[in-house]
Structure formats: structure tokens, C-alpha cells
Design a protein around this motif. Sequence first.
Motif, PDB file in Angstrom:
ATOM      1  N   GLY A   1       0.704  -1.559   0.176  1.00  0.00           N
ATOM      2  CA  GLY A   1      -0.309  -0.396  -0.349  1.00  0.00           C
ATOM      3  C   GLY A   1       0.856   1.101   0.124  1.00  0.00           C
ATOM      4  O   GLY A   1       1.901   1.492   0.202  1.00  0.00           O
ATOM      5  N   GLN A   2       0.289   2.306  -0.016  1.00  0.00           N
ATOM      6  CA  GLN A   2       1.074   3.731  -0.109  1.00  0.00           C
ATOM      7  C   GLN A   2      -0.044   4.630   1.021  1.00  0.00           C
ATOM      8  O   GLN A   2      -1.111   4.412   1.628  1.00  0.00           O
ATOM      9  N   GLY A   3       1.452   5.127   1.277  1.00  0.00           N
ATOM     10  CA  GLY A   3       0.297   6.677   2.359  1.00  0.00           C
ATOM     11  C   GLY A   3       1.592   6.245   3.967  1.00  0.00           C
ATOM     12  O   GLY A   3       1.514   5.150   3.803  1.00  0.00           O
ATOM     13  N   PRO A   4       1.372   7.214   4.683  1.00  0.00           N
ATOM     14  CA  PRO A   4       2.531   6.899   5.789  1.00  0.00           C
ATOM     15  C   PRO A   4       1.626   6.471   6.934  1.00  0.00           C
ATOM     16  O   PRO A   4      -0.347   6.307   6.699  1.00  0.00           O
ATOM     17  N   ILE A   5       1.805   5.465   7.810  1.00  0.00           N
ATOM     18  CA  ILE A   5       1.009   4.848   8.474  1.00  0.00           C
ATOM     19  C   ILE A   5       1.049   5.725   9.759  1.00  0.00           C
ATOM     20  O   ILE A   5       2.064   6.140  10.825  1.00  0.00           O
ATOM     21  N   ILE A   6      -0.284   5.268  10.578  1.00  0.00           N
ATOM     22  CA  ILE A   6      -0.379   5.767  12.421  1.00  0.00           C
ATOM     23  C   ILE A   6      -0.826   4.539  12.033  1.00  0.00           C
ATOM     24  O   ILE A   6      -1.606   3.152  12.146  1.00  0.00           O
ATOM     25  N   TRP A   7      -0.183   3.820  13.429  1.00  0.00           N
ATOM     26  CA  TRP A   7       0.022   2.900  14.307  1.00  0.00           C
ATOM     27  C   TRP A   7      -1.070   2.544  15.746  1.00  0.00           C
ATOM     28  O   TRP A   7      -0.429   3.416  16.542  1.00  0.00           O
ATOM     29  N   MET A   8      -1.696   2.147  15.515  1.00  0.00           N
ATOM     30  CA  MET A   8      -2.543   1.848  16.931  1.00  0.00           C
ATOM     31  C   MET A   8      -2.565   1.073  17.679  1.00  0.00           C
ATOM     32  O   MET A   8      -2.636  -0.231  16.808  1.00  0.00           O
ATOM     33  N   HIS A   9      -2.189   0.335  19.090  1.00  0.00           N
ATOM     34  CA  HIS A   9      -1.744  -0.935  19.322  1.00  0.00           C
ATOM     35  C   HIS A   9      -2.999  -0.727  20.127  1.00  0.00           C
ATOM     36  O   HIS A   9      -2.730  -0.496  21.337  1.00  0.00           O
ATOM     37  N   SER A  10      -4.333  -2.554  21.017  1.00  0.00           N
ATOM     38  CA  SER A  10      -4.887  -2.638  21.761  1.00  0.00           C
ATOM     39  C   SER A  10      -4.459  -3.898  22.303  1.00  0.00           C
ATOM     40  O   SER A  10      -4.083  -4.614  21.443  1.00  0.00           O
ATOM     41  N   SER A  11      -4.015  -3.965  23.706  1.00  0.00           N
ATOM     42  CA  SER A  11      -4.020  -5.397  24.145  1.00  0.00           C
ATOM     43  C   SER A  11      -4.767  -6.240  23.685  1.00  0.00           C
ATOM     44  O   SER A  11      -4.386  -7.612  23.620  1.00  0.00           O
ATOM     45  N   SER A  12      -6.259  -5.754  23.950  1.00  0.00           N
ATOM     46  CA  SER A  12      -6.935  -6.914  23.221  1.00  0.00           C
ATOM     47  C   SER A  12      -8.399  -6.162  23.242  1.00  0.00           C
ATOM     48  O   SER A  12      -8.422  -5.034  23.117  1.00  0.00           O
ATOM     49  N   LEU A  13      -9.365  -6.535  23.381  1.00  0.00           N
ATOM     50  CA  LEU A  13     -10.612  -6.240  22.388  1.00  0.00           C
ATOM     51  C   LEU A  13     -11.442  -5.542  23.470  1.00  0.00           C
ATOM     52  O   LEU A  13     -11.521  -3.908  22.589  1.00  0.00           O
ATOM     53  N   GLY A  14     -11.474  -5.359  24.728  1.00  0.00           N
ATOM     54  CA  GLY A  14     -11.984  -4.298  25.289  1.00  0.00           C
ATOM     55  C   GLY A  14     -11.138  -2.902  25.202  1.00  0.00           C
ATOM     56  O   GLY A  14     -11.134  -1.359  25.174  1.00  0.00           O
ATOM     57  N   GLU A  15      -9.813  -3.023  24.795  1.00  0.00           N
ATOM     58  CA  GLU A  15      -9.156  -1.755  24.681  1.00  0.00           C
ATOM     59  C   GLU A  15      -9.181  -1.179  23.521  1.00  0.00           C
ATOM     60  O   GLU A  15      -9.488   0.302  22.913  1.00  0.00           O
TER      61      GLU A  15
END
Length: 428
Positions: free
Chosen positions: A57-71
Motif C-alpha cells: 500500500g501507499q501512504g504514511p502509517i498511523i499505528w494503534m495498539h490495543s492489548s485486547s478487545l476491550g481496549e
Amino acid sequence: MAVALPLNVGMLLFYHIFLHVYNSGIRFASIWNAKARLWVEGRNNIFERLKAAVENGQGPIIWMHSSSLGEFEQGKPVLESLKTTYPGHRILLTFFSPSGYEIRKNYDGADMVFYLPLDGRIRSRKFLDIIDPELAIFIKYESWFYYLNGLKKRGIPTLLVSAIFTPKQNFFGPMGGFLRTLLESYTHLFVQDAPSAAILEKFKLKAPVTIAGDTRYDRVAEITSIPFHHSVIEAFCNQADTMIAGSTWKEDEEMLSGLLDAQPDLKLVIAPHEIGPKHLQEIKRLFKQPILLTELDDHDRLKDARVLIIDCIGMLSKLYRYATISYVGGGFNAAGIHNILEPAAYGKTVIFGPNHDRTAEAKALIEIGVGFSYGTKQELVSITEKLLSDNEMRTSLDEIAKHFVLQRKGATQIIVHHIEENLLLSKP
């Protein structure tokens, strides 16, 4: 003569040992434990797969991390707002736990969904080299030393969202110095409440802190605004008093079985936390002629049914709208109760077990009279009888519950405004 290591060095050594023991332990457990096996298998060839996805793909990346489903549910409003505000960016969503990844691996709001490789000097560097994010966002509780240290060294803005801190947490215990240095790796911390900000100030945390509120309020309010109809649920309830019980465990289900014995006119829709065959069989043995949603082939069976089991995922947050009163499970487990804001957002009084000390909204709902905690079957019966016997009182409480959620919306807007105002992401 032995010389004690400085606290940070000693804690880092302990952290290395923890990572090694955790990695070895979960791989050993994967021999017989299904969740551990998913954890291990989901990380097989992960760097090759991740690199291919990034290069596709193309475009800068925003990384979001969630430990589990609730987060994830907590971070979802921020993720979707950023997707709209910055359409030229790609969203990478990662999970640590199978309970998040396996349910949301096909989530179409993200461009890429992966497990997060276990922290470590080499693994974290390899991961960050591949994704090279423009912004990193972590949800609620995250203390991965090498990931946070690597992001800081690379000058990548890193936010902690919807964090909540209490004096009892390890961050502020005898060995909390190491953990607090990890918090200082964040560019900005968005906390849920004033007490969280106060304790960070007490310990002289250097990272900037903003009291933004909890993004879960934005999420649950959004869910209630989405139209939803389910013919089976509606036919089952059929204007009868109905309890919707979500995220239940064995102890909850045993209590609910006793409640139905005492309340012969009450119907129950139960969405258990675990829907494996073994647990479903246990539930079926507890109740008289329950119906599994996925096995229902004749709506006529609903006429005399009192218990409907939701044996599929992804529906619970939408089902509370059908409740006369609601019940949220987990209150008899060490981890505590599940999401009680979902039923409250629909304007529903909510009942839960005694283990809710770590849930700030439980205390708040109890204080305003729309949340009810119990410890015995007799207490559950008494609370339910009181709520069902006075429609006018219950209607009034339902309005209070809904208002409680609506007046706490807005955390997502504060966070996204901060990102825009501080130019943390590039505009096309």
C-alpha cells in the motif's frame, strides 16, 4: 563484595527475564491451550507478512495498539476519527491478545491488522523499521520498554489514550520507578480523570498530561445511534420483562438460574463471555430448555421459551436496547466486571457482581442509583424484584443512566484536536 545494581538496570534485567519466561511459558502452554496456540501461531512469520502488507500500500502509517478487545473498543472512536480526518494515511492496528485479534482481524476500519510481536530489543527494532509510523497510539495500559524506547529515539509522536492511574498500581509501588520511566517515553498522556492526573503530578512525571475523559463514552453513545433490528430477539422478548445478561461467566450463570426460579415471568437473553461447546453445554444444563440462537430453526419455539443463548460474537453491544433491565458479568472473577457502559448508554439500569473496585464507572453508577452490585442470590432476586415492580421508578432511573453517558462524551474530539493542533500528522 556484591554491589547492588541501580534500580533501572536491575529492573531491565528483570524485564528481560520476564519476556523470556513469558515467551517460553506460552509456547509450552500452546501444546494444550487453544488461546496460547493462537497467540503463538498468529506470530509465525509475522515480520515477512507485515513487510508484505506495508509494501502493498501507499501512504504514511498511523499505528494503534490495543492489548485486547476491550481496549480496541476504547480506541476505536479515535481510530475512526483519524481515518476520516487523514484519509491519505493508513491505519495499522495491532493486538497482543487473541481475544482481540481473532475477533477483529477482519475489521475494515484498519488497513492492516496484526498481532504485536512480543517486546524485545531485536523484535521491536525490526517491527519499527518495517512500519516506520508517523504516529503511534497506545490504549489505556501499555508498558513495553523496547517499543516505547524505540519510538522515542526515532522521534515518533507517541500517545497514551484513556489511561487511568490509581495509587495501588505497580507504577507507584516500591519498584515503580522503572515503569514510570516508560510513561515518560510518551509524547503526551490523555488520562480519564483528575485523580489520575494528580497522582502523575505527585510523582513528578515529566510527560505532558491532559484530562480528556474516557473514549468509551464516545464509543457506546455511537453504538446506540446505529439502527438495529433482530427479528428473533424481538419475537423472543415480545413485550415481556426481559433481562439482557452480557459477558457472563459460570458464577454469573448459576446466579441467573436461581433468579429465573424466583421470577417465573422474567425472560433472559444471555450472551456468555465464552461460547465454546463445553461452556454452552454447561449453560444448557443450568436452564430449562434454553434455545441457542444459531440453532433456532422454528420461530414457534420462541413462544414458550424463557432463555435465549447468544452463541455468536459481535452482537452484545446492540442487544441491550431490548432489555427491561441489564446484567453484566465478570463480577465474581478476579479480573472484575465487563463493560457496564454499553447498557447504560441505552438508558438501562445494570446489575453486576461484587468485584468492581477497579471500575470507576461502576462506583459512579452505584452512587447515582442506576448501578446495582450484589453478592448473593437473594440480593440479586431482591434487586430485580424492586426494579421490575415499579415501572415509573425504573423509567426515571433509565433516563439518569443515559444522561450519565451522554454528558461524558468528548474525549475523542480532545485527542484528535491535539493531533491536528500540534501537527503530529502530515496533511496531503
